[in-house]
Enzyme design. Structure first.
Site, short mmCIF file in Angstrom:
data_model
loop_
_atom_site.label_atom_id
_atom_site.label_comp_id
_atom_site.label_asym_id
_atom_site.label_seq_id
_atom_site.Cartn_x
_atom_site.Cartn_y
_atom_site.Cartn_z
N ASP A 159 0.84 -1.21 0.00
CA ASP A 159 0.00 0.00 0.00
C ASP A 159 0.88 1.26 0.00
O ASP A 159 0.60 2.24 -0.69
CB ASP A 159 -0.91 -0.01 1.23
CG ASP A 159 -1.67 -1.32 1.35
OD1 ASP A 159 -2.50 -1.60 0.48
OD2 ASP A 159 -1.39 -2.09 2.29
N HIS A 187 -4.81 -3.23 6.57
CA HIS A 187 -4.61 -3.48 5.13
C HIS A 187 -5.98 -3.86 4.55
O HIS A 187 -6.30 -5.03 4.36
CB HIS A 187 -3.60 -4.60 4.89
CG HIS A 187 -3.60 -5.07 3.46
ND1 HIS A 187 -3.16 -4.29 2.42
CD2 HIS A 187 -4.03 -6.22 2.89
CE1 HIS A 187 -3.32 -4.93 1.28
NE2 HIS A 187 -3.85 -6.11 1.53
P1 NAX Z 1 -2.65 -18.14 -4.19
O1 NAX Z 1 -4.01 -18.70 -4.03
O2 NAX Z 1 -2.01 -18.10 -5.54
O3 NAX Z 1 -1.64 -18.94 -3.24
C1 NAX Z 1 -1.93 -19.25 -1.91
C2 NAX Z 1 -1.28 -20.58 -1.61
O4 NAX Z 1 -1.46 -20.84 -0.23
C3 NAX Z 1 -1.89 -21.75 -2.38
O5 NAX Z 1 -0.86 -22.40 -3.12
C4 NAX Z 1 -2.48 -22.64 -1.29
O6 NAX Z 1 -2.35 -24.02 -1.59
C5 NAX Z 1 -1.63 -22.23 -0.09
N1 NAX Z 1 -2.23 -22.52 1.21
C6 NAX Z 1 -3.55 -22.48 1.56
N2 NAX Z 1 -3.70 -22.86 2.85
C7 NAX Z 1 -2.46 -23.14 3.32
C8 NAX Z 1 -1.95 -23.58 4.57
N3 NAX Z 1 -2.78 -23.84 5.59
N4 NAX Z 1 -0.63 -23.75 4.72
C9 NAX Z 1 0.21 -23.52 3.67
N5 NAX Z 1 -0.21 -23.10 2.45
C10 NAX Z 1 -1.51 -22.91 2.28
O7 NAX Z 1 -2.68 -16.69 -3.53
P2 NAX Z 1 -1.62 -15.50 -3.64
O8 NAX Z 1 -1.97 -14.65 -4.81
O9 NAX Z 1 -0.25 -16.04 -3.53
O10 NAX Z 1 -2.04 -14.66 -2.33
C11 NAX Z 1 -1.82 -15.17 -1.03
C12 NAX Z 1 -2.50 -14.30 0.01
O11 NAX Z 1 -1.97 -12.97 -0.02
C13 NAX Z 1 -4.01 -14.13 -0.17
O12 NAX Z 1 -4.63 -14.26 1.12
C14 NAX Z 1 -4.14 -12.71 -0.66
O13 NAX Z 1 -5.41 -12.15 -0.34
C15 NAX Z 1 -3.02 -12.03 0.09
N6 NAX Z 1 -2.57 -10.72 -0.39
C16 NAX Z 1 -2.10 -9.83 0.52
C17 NAX Z 1 -1.60 -8.60 0.15
C18 NAX Z 1 -1.07 -7.64 1.18
O14 NAX Z 1 -0.64 -6.56 0.80
N7 NAX Z 1 -1.08 -7.94 2.47
C19 NAX Z 1 -1.63 -8.14 -1.27
C20 NAX Z 1 -1.74 -9.29 -2.24
C21 NAX Z 1 -2.67 -10.39 -1.81
O15 NAX Z 1 -4.00 -9.98 -2.02
#
Ligand code: NAX
Length: 326
Positions: A159, A187
């Site tokens: 952000d 956030h």
């Molecule tokens: P993806 O869905 O591409 O990847 C997430 C991965 O986490 C998947 O491969 C899934 O298998 C794995 N996963 C799920 N549960 C798990 C667990 N218990 N233990 C280990 N791995 C697990 O998402 P991605 O685009 O990489 O985003 C990940 C997270 O970041 C989401 O929650 C998203 O909302 C968040 N974000 C946060 C941001 C921030 O600024 N704080 C910005 C970007 C993003 O929106």
């Protein structure tokens, strides 16, 4: 040569990590003299994809990359870890309420918190990325009482960087000349992007733009930038989120620049009238691997009101998940 450090990363086969892991291994996050061991966690169905990520990491022949561990066991992933990047979480699906997302992802962070409490070093530095990031960090903290709460942070650097870009684009100035940008709060769309104390080439940003643009264009644009990217890309910000994590950890570990600060969601000490103990984004400076909230900033009534609204949202998120911590 320095001793290698262990970096545990969750959600390692996902979108953000496909950019993040390669930048950690190249030395961009912790310094180009710091060898790393990557300890990658995924859920069992994603292990095959994770193996492919490991193949590609190895095929880069990064001189600093000493080992890549792939596992679906959090106790293995967090064993003796020096850093924990908590990216893994469920994305919000169609028709899913924010409260459902809170509950689902909150469970992941309460489970991981308990395991981290048992196997990780008490000094492990954690950055939570998975949404809702501030509240997930809070849940993890409550389930890991052996950890120093100052070491549990959440990502608002994306952000912060988005805000720098918007101001640079508006003023026509270089991003490198912008200092002291601030993101307060959660956030989420209640975050408070604030240029009150920002400088552009050492001049006050507030003298270069009018308050109507700040309040009605800049602030909502930054707060809703994630949704804008989703609408264009079909999935959430990945490379820029990874870049935010690299910047967040690099500032924390290697320090912030003289005359500047960064935004990090950290354990509130009650500064600026925000409830102590919440994970709230503040302007911070970092030195010797520790952060310090910038104190004494004068905020307008408008900014204070927005900061309180974001605090209220965090209190409500916490209360929704109160069954996930004692
Ligand atoms: P993806 O869905 O591409 O990847 C997430 C991965 O986490 C998947 O491969 C899934 O298998 C794995 N996963 C799920 N549960 C798990 C667990 N218990 N233990 C280990 N791995 C697990 O998402 P991605 O685009 O990489 O985003 C990940 C997270 O970041 C989401 O929650 C998203 O909302 C968040 N974000 C946060 C941001 C921030 O600024 N704080 C910005 C970007 C993003 O929106």
């Amino acid at each position: 040569m320095k001793q290698p450090v262990r970096v545990a990363v969750t959600g390692a086969a996902g979108q953000i990590c496909y950019s993040l892991l390669f930048r950690i291994a190249s030395g961009e996050m912790l310094g180009n003299d710091q060898p790393v061991i990557l300890q990658l966690l995924e859920i069992t169905p994603a292990l095959k994809v994770l193996e492919a990520v490991k193949m590609e990491l190895n095929d880069c022949a990064f001189p600093l990359l000493q080992e890549v561990v792939c596992t679906d066991d959090p106790a293995v992933a967090f064993k003796d870890a020096d850093y924990g990047l908590m990216v893994g979480a469920k994305p919000r699906g169609p028709g899913m309420e924010r409260a459902d997302l809170l509950k689902d992802n909150g469970k992941i962070f309460s489970t991981l918190g308990k395991i981290i409490n048992d196997v990780a070093s008490a000094n492990m530095k954690i950055c939570v990325v998975g949404n809702p990031a501030n509240t997930n960090a809070y849940i993890l903290m409550k389930n890991a009482p052996n950890l120093n709460p100052r070491n549990i942070t959440a990502l608002t650097r994306l952000d912060h960087n988005r805000a720098i870009y918007q101001l640079a684009a508006k003023t026509g100035k270089a991003m490198s000349g912008i200092r002291k940008m601030t993101i307060w709060g959660n956030h989420s769309t209640t975050q408070v992007p604030d240029i009150t104390h920002t400088t552009v080439d050492n001049a006050a940003a507030t003298d270069m733009v009018d308050s109507d643009w700040v309040n009605n264009e800049f602030m909502p644009k930054v707060a809703k930038r994630g949704a804008e990217v989703i609408a264009a890309r079909g999935s959430s910000s990945a490379a820029s989120a990874a870049n935010g994590v690299v910047d967040h950890m690099r500032s924390w570990v290697l320090g912030t620049e003289e005359g500047d600060w960064v935004s990090m969601a950290v354990y509130s000490d009650g500064s600026y009238g925000i409830e102590a103990g919440l994970i709230y984004s503040y302007p911070v400076t970092c030195q010797n691997g520790d952060w310090k909230i910038v104190t004494g900033l004068e905020n307008s009534e408008f900014i204070n009101k927005q900061m309180k609204a974001s605090e209220k949202e965090l209190q409500e998120e916490r209360d929704t998940c109160s069954d996930l911590f004692a």
